[in-house]
Design a protein around this motif. Structure first.
Motif, mmCIF file in Angstrom:
data_model
loop_
_atom_site.group_PDB
_atom_site.id
_atom_site.type_symbol
_atom_site.label_atom_id
_atom_site.label_comp_id
_atom_site.label_asym_id
_atom_site.label_seq_id
_atom_site.Cartn_x
_atom_site.Cartn_y
_atom_site.Cartn_z
ATOM 1 N N PHE A 162 0.854 -1.179 0.000
ATOM 2 C CA PHE A 162 0.000 0.000 0.000
ATOM 3 C C PHE A 162 0.889 1.228 0.000
ATOM 4 C CE2 PHE A 162 0.581 -1.697 4.265
ATOM 5 C CZ PHE A 162 1.078 -0.611 4.971
ATOM 6 N N GLN A 163 0.301 2.367 -0.314
ATOM 7 C CA GLN A 163 1.108 3.585 -0.357
ATOM 8 C C GLN A 163 1.467 4.019 1.058
ATOM 9 O OE1 GLN A 163 -0.752 5.487 -4.441
ATOM 10 N NE2 GLN A 163 -0.560 6.788 -2.625
ATOM 11 N N LEU A 164 2.725 4.376 1.229
ATOM 12 C CA LEU A 164 3.152 4.878 2.527
ATOM 13 C C LEU A 164 2.354 6.121 2.903
ATOM 14 C CD1 LEU A 164 5.063 5.015 4.976
ATOM 15 C CD2 LEU A 164 6.761 6.108 3.521
ATOM 16 N N SER A 165 1.963 6.902 1.892
ATOM 17 C CA SER A 165 1.228 8.140 2.172
ATOM 18 C C SER A 165 -0.055 7.851 2.964
ATOM 19 C CB SER A 165 0.905 8.858 0.867
ATOM 20 O OG SER A 165 0.117 8.034 0.038
ATOM 21 N N ASP A 166 -0.732 6.735 2.637
ATOM 22 C CA ASP A 166 -1.955 6.391 3.370
ATOM 23 C C ASP A 166 -1.658 6.167 4.851
ATOM 24 O OD1 ASP A 166 -3.407 6.566 1.058
ATOM 25 O OD2 ASP A 166 -3.289 4.412 0.608
ATOM 26 N N LEU A 167 -0.559 5.475 5.116
ATOM 27 C CA LEU A 167 -0.187 5.203 6.507
ATOM 28 C C LEU A 167 0.188 6.495 7.225
ATOM 29 C CD1 LEU A 167 0.406 3.195 8.786
ATOM 30 C CD2 LEU A 167 2.695 2.903 7.830
ATOM 31 N N VAL A 168 0.990 7.322 6.545
ATOM 32 C CA VAL A 168 1.436 8.566 7.166
ATOM 33 C C VAL A 168 0.218 9.421 7.544
ATOM 34 C CG1 VAL A 168 2.639 10.752 6.758
ATOM 35 C CG2 VAL A 168 3.692 8.597 6.053
ATOM 36 N N LYS A 169 -0.727 9.517 6.626
ATOM 37 C CA LYS A 169 -1.908 10.345 6.902
ATOM 38 C C LYS A 169 -2.664 9.804 8.104
ATOM 39 C CE LYS A 169 -2.268 11.817 2.170
ATOM 40 N NZ LYS A 169 -2.660 11.176 0.905
ATOM 41 N N ARG A 170 -2.769 8.497 8.182
ATOM 42 C CA ARG A 170 -3.497 7.894 9.292
ATOM 43 C C ARG A 170 -2.785 8.134 10.625
ATOM 44 N NH1 ARG A 170 -7.021 2.632 9.517
ATOM 45 N NH2 ARG A 170 -7.096 2.419 11.783
ATOM 46 N N LEU A 171 -1.443 8.184 10.583
ATOM 47 C CA LEU A 171 -0.688 8.357 11.825
ATOM 48 C C LEU A 171 -0.620 9.822 12.250
ATOM 49 C CD1 LEU A 171 2.240 5.880 11.094
ATOM 50 C CD2 LEU A 171 0.243 5.486 12.533
ATOM 51 N N GLU A 172 -0.878 10.725 11.342
ATOM 52 C CA GLU A 172 -0.922 12.162 11.633
ATOM 53 C C GLU A 172 0.353 12.720 12.231
ATOM 54 O OE1 GLU A 172 -4.525 13.630 13.513
ATOM 55 O OE2 GLU A 172 -5.515 11.756 12.987
ATOM 56 N N PRO A 173 1.377 12.903 11.422
ATOM 57 C CA PRO A 173 2.583 13.558 11.912
ATOM 58 C C PRO A 173 2.277 14.983 12.345
ATOM 59 C CG PRO A 173 2.678 13.240 9.519
ATOM 60 C CD PRO A 173 1.499 12.491 10.017
ATOM 61 N N THR A 174 3.024 15.472 13.325
ATOM 62 C CA THR A 174 2.824 16.853 13.784
ATOM 63 C C THR A 174 3.455 17.821 12.781
ATOM 64 O OG1 THR A 174 4.903 16.991 14.955
ATOM 65 C CG2 THR A 174 3.040 16.035 16.152
ATOM 66 N N ALA A 175 3.241 19.118 13.035
ATOM 67 C CA ALA A 175 3.784 20.120 12.122
ATOM 68 C C ALA A 175 5.305 20.121 12.142
ATOM 69 C CB ALA A 175 3.254 21.501 12.514
ATOM 70 N N LYS A 176 5.882 19.617 13.225
ATOM 71 C CA LYS A 176 7.342 19.596 13.333
ATOM 72 C C LYS A 176 7.980 18.500 12.484
ATOM 73 C CE LYS A 176 8.410 21.253 17.980
ATOM 74 N NZ LYS A 176 8.721 20.559 19.242
ATOM 75 N N ALA A 177 7.219 17.488 12.138
ATOM 76 C CA ALA A 177 7.800 16.330 11.444
ATOM 77 C C ALA A 177 8.256 16.725 10.050
ATOM 78 C CB ALA A 177 6.772 15.205 11.376
ATOM 79 N N LYS A 178 9.552 16.531 9.794
ATOM 80 C CA LYS A 178 10.090 16.837 8.468
ATOM 81 C C LYS A 178 10.603 15.568 7.778
ATOM 82 C CE LYS A 178 9.772 21.375 8.651
ATOM 83 N NZ LYS A 178 8.823 21.299 9.786
#
Ligand code: HEM
Lengths: 328, 221
Positions: A162-178
């Motif tokens: 699956f796309q990593l983007s789907d996982l990232v969105k679900r995990l909700e990185p904070t604004a600090k995450a680069k």
């Protein structure tokens, strides 16, 4: 002493000089054979490699629905696939040995269940995810990608994930995450290669967050429609098709969102040879070999390497304004 | 091709019965054994046993065989001096020639199968990539040794000059070891093992040489 029976017809009696010569001949033949055996045997032991093992018999994925395989989505290449045997018996996975046949020889002891992935760092939902839970979160998709190894060989592989983007969105990185950082399992009992300090263990890889969000970046759990074989990074690995293969970290146990660029294993081991970005680029040679061409496994002649491994139309924008020579 | 210290132009050997020379079996035995890797590669090539990347596999196996025979050739003189064995020096030339055979086929594999006569890429490799530069230099250094390995060349050059020429073995074998070390990506245990064995042999050789020079100096004064 002659041991021939007295009543032999004289024509059968070996004349004495000939008899001695024959004896000597036999003795010499034995010595030559013995020398050849010792020389050849030790030589073969030193230089020879045993033929590759058979492809593993991987079970189907333990999920109810098999992927709704989109027939040749826009990112899929139409090039001929490398065989399951090639993909599963020829790769680098230093945790199981340095030879490209070692992973398939040594990875059978890896236990991929139970398996959890720890999510931490700059993220709204830090948690520990069970792999079987993760498998239910997203529909799986087959992606046929070129895989370009930094050692100048390549394959075409039908990944399942699956796309990593789907996982990232679900995990909700904070604004600090680069950045996003991945870590492989560390367990020298299961991963014999980790007993030697070839690299700093455990293996760490990472991406810039926008790279992680590219629709091409995949979390992979399967291969050729079945469960990912251990040697290919079961139960969960990363695939970033426009980067050299070593970015595709295997057997992931930790995902961390960070503000700072992660200290990735190869960039630590040899900073002048392997950078953080590691984008496939025929114009930037590895200091010790050319990256202009590659050998597609199964083909006799080399072929030209494409910028971004041929995925530039989708990813080149990520690097607008950056010096491409810093992107190796 | 290795450095000979006792190959003074010899008187014609007395007519001996064939095969009765001491260790007459040694050379043919080694020659036969030396080609086991070739036979194995041919057999595996035919049966798909060379793996997914057969060209790289053949290239690597030939290169390693070349290095092993170079190290073996280098070991001959130290072994004779240290242990008083004479059989190693009898096979030194043979070991050197086998090493050259493997180095040449290793290079030809690179030239034909790996690069397919892409002269531009090959020139760039040789000039720009230190690991290839040193490998190529090693092969270049070995070539005159292989050519002058015959008895008639010893006569032609005169023993002293011939011997001095064959000192080239030492830089060649050292460069071959460096070639191997520089080639690997992360784990240098295997190349380092060969390099250490080689360093020990070269150290013995150097000590023997210096002792000999020192002794010669003493007698002169
Ligand atoms: C005395 C001469 C040489 C010796 C003893 C030698 C030995 C070796 C050894 C031991 C290896 C590594 C094998 C392994 O990793 O298992 C190697 C690899 C290699 N050598 Fe040489 N070599 C020699 C000359 C050359 C020359 C003249 C060239 C080309 C101009 C060359 C090009 C290469 C290449 C390209 C590799 C890497 C092959 C691959 O992984 O695909 N070598 N050599």
């Amino acid at each position: 002493m002659r041991r021939l029976p007295k009543d032999s017809p004289s024509s059968e009696i070996t004349p004495e000089p000939l008899f001695w010569r024959r004896r000597e001949f036999m003795k010499n033949a034995g010595l030559i054979g013995g020398t050849a055996l010792v020389t050849g045997g030790s030589l073969q032991w030193l230089v020879g490699k045993s033929p590759p093992p058979d492809a593993p018999d991987t079970p189907p994925l333990p999920i109810a629905q098999l992927p709704s395989v989109a027939q040749h989505g826009q990112y899929d290449t139409a090039e001929p696939l490398n065989s399951f045997k090639d993909v599963s018996t020829y790769n680098n996975y230093y945790e199981f040995g340095l030879d490209k046949g070692d992973p398939s020889d040594n990875a059978s002891g890896l236990r991929t269940r139970p398996w959890t992935i720890t999510v931490e760092g700059e993220v709204a939902n830090p948690q520990v995810i069970d792999i079987d839970t993760l498998l239910q979160w997203f529909p799986l998709e087959e992606r046929i990608y070129r895989m370009r190894c930094v050692e100048a060989w390549s394959m075409v592989v039908p990944w399942l994930g699956f796309q990593l983007s789907d996982l990232v969105k679900r995990l909700e990185p904070t604004a600090k995450a680069k950045f996003i950082e991945f870590t492989t399992l560390f367990d020298p009992k299961q991963m014999p290669g980790q007993r030697f300090p070839v690299l700093e263990w455990p293996y760490v890889e990472g991406l810039r967050l926008d790279e992680a969000l590219s629709p091409l970046t995949m979390m992979v759990v399967g291969l050729y429609g079945k469960m990912l074989p251990n040697q290919n990074g079961a139960p969960l690995r990363l695939v970033v098709p426009w980067k050299y293969g070593f970015k595709g970290i295997k057997s992931i146990v930790k995902i961390r969102f960070t503000e700072q660029q992660p200290r990735t294993s190869w960039a630590l081991a040899a900073p002048d040879e392997y950078g953080f970005y590691a984008n496939v680029n025929p114009a930037v040679d590895h200091p010790r070999w050319s990256q202009a061409t590659e050998r597609r496994i199964g083909e006799l002649q080399r072929r030209k390497t494409l910028p971004f491994n041929g995925y530039g139309e989708w990813v080149a924008d990520l690097y607008a304004g950056m010096d491409p020579r810093r992107l190796y | 091709m290795a450095v000979a210290t006792e190959a003074e132009p010899r008187p014609a050997p007395p007519a001996r019965r064939r095969g009765s020379a001491p260790y007459g079996w040694l050379k043919p035995g080694i020659l036969l054994g030396a080609f086991v890797p070739v036979a194995s590669m041919v057999q595996r090539a035919a049966s798909g046993g060379l793996g997914a990347n057969p060209i790289a596999e053949v290239e690597n196996e030939l290169g390693l065989a070349a290095l092993i025979f170079l190290v073996a050739a280098t070991a001959c003189t130290p072994f004779r001096r240290l242990f008083g064995w004479t059989w190693p020096v009898r096979i030194r030339r043979e070991l050197g020639l086998i090493a050259f055979f493997y180095a040449l086929t290793h290079f030809l594999t690179y030239l034909v199968l790996d690069q397919f006569f892409d002269w531009g890429a090959i020139a760039a490799d040789i000039l720009k990539r230190p690991f290839i530069t040193v490998g190529f230099t090693a092969l270049v250094l070995l070539t005159p040794l292989a050519i002058t390995s015959t008895n008639s060349w010893v006569k032609r050059l005169g023993f002293k000059r011939w011997q001095r020429l064959h000192w080239l073995l030492y830089p060649a074998v050292a460069l071959a070891a460096v070639h191997f070390i520089w080639r690997v990506k992360a784990d240098i245990r295997q190349p380092l093992t060969y390099a250490l064995i080689l360093a020990a042999l070269l150290a013995v050789r150097l000590v023997l040489y210096l002792r000999k020079r020192y002794a010669a100096g003493e007698t002169l004064s």
